[in-house]
Scaffold this motif. Structure first.
Motif, short mmCIF file in Angstrom:
data_model
loop_
_atom_site.label_atom_id
_atom_site.label_comp_id
_atom_site.label_asym_id
_atom_site.label_seq_id
_atom_site.Cartn_x
_atom_site.Cartn_y
_atom_site.Cartn_z
N CYS A 159 0.83 -1.21 0.00
CA CYS A 159 0.00 0.00 0.00
C CYS A 159 0.86 1.25 0.00
O CYS A 159 0.56 2.22 -0.70
CB CYS A 159 -0.94 0.00 1.20
N PHE A 160 1.93 1.24 0.78
CA PHE A 160 2.83 2.39 0.84
C PHE A 160 3.48 2.63 -0.51
O PHE A 160 3.52 3.78 -1.00
CB PHE A 160 3.90 2.17 1.92
N LEU A 161 4.00 1.59 -1.15
CA LEU A 161 4.63 1.74 -2.46
C LEU A 161 3.64 2.17 -3.52
O LEU A 161 3.96 2.97 -4.41
CB LEU A 161 5.33 0.44 -2.86
N ILE A 219 3.01 5.91 -2.96
CA ILE A 219 4.15 6.70 -3.46
C ILE A 219 4.13 6.76 -4.98
O ILE A 219 4.31 7.83 -5.57
CB ILE A 219 5.48 6.11 -2.95
N SER A 220 3.89 5.63 -5.62
CA SER A 220 3.86 5.59 -7.09
C SER A 220 2.74 6.45 -7.64
O SER A 220 2.92 7.18 -8.63
CB SER A 220 3.69 4.15 -7.58
N LEU A 221 1.58 6.39 -7.03
CA LEU A 221 0.45 7.19 -7.48
C LEU A 221 0.73 8.68 -7.29
O LEU A 221 0.41 9.50 -8.16
CB LEU A 221 -0.81 6.79 -6.72
N THR A 222 1.35 9.04 -6.18
CA THR A 222 1.70 10.44 -5.93
C THR A 222 2.68 10.96 -6.97
O THR A 222 2.50 12.05 -7.51
CB THR A 222 2.30 10.59 -4.52
N ILE A 223 3.70 10.18 -7.27
CA ILE A 223 4.69 10.58 -8.28
C ILE A 223 4.03 10.69 -9.65
O ILE A 223 4.28 11.64 -10.40
CB ILE A 223 5.87 9.59 -8.30
N PHE A 224 3.15 9.76 -9.98
CA PHE A 224 2.46 9.79 -11.27
C PHE A 224 1.59 11.03 -11.40
O PHE A 224 1.61 11.71 -12.44
CB PHE A 224 1.62 8.52 -11.45
N ILE A 225 0.83 11.35 -10.36
CA ILE A 225 -0.05 12.52 -10.41
C ILE A 225 0.78 13.80 -10.50
O ILE A 225 0.46 14.70 -11.30
CB ILE A 225 -0.99 12.55 -9.19
#
Length: 83
Positions: free
Chosen positions: A10-12, A15-21
């Protein structure tokens, strides 16, 4: 251990979704916002939108090539030792 794996996943994912957005907003939406708008203060200059992924890709490819070369050398030495 299963709960810890789910937490890490969930953490990864977060983080991935935040970077993508962030990257999507930076590259697609920000060029259409006026340059004196306050939102530009939260982002790097546009040139870095290309440079950062290119350098990350080159670094990843280099690490992958070194790893494959290391594995090939180890397997060659192992074969030579067996015969």
């Amino acid at each position: 251990m299963e709960l810890a794996d789910k937490a890490v996943g969930c953490f990864l994912s977060a983080i991935s979704l935040t970077i993508f957005i962030y990257y999507t907003f930076w590259v697609i939406i920000l060029p259409f916002v006026e340059s004196d708008h306050f939102i530009h203060g939260y982002f790097l200059p546009q040139e870095f939108a290309i440079l950062i992924p290119v350098f990350a890709g080159v670094a990843l490819l280099s690490i992958l090539c070194v790893f494959v070369g290391y594995v090939m050398l180890k397997s060659k030495a192992k074969k030579k030792k067996q015969t």
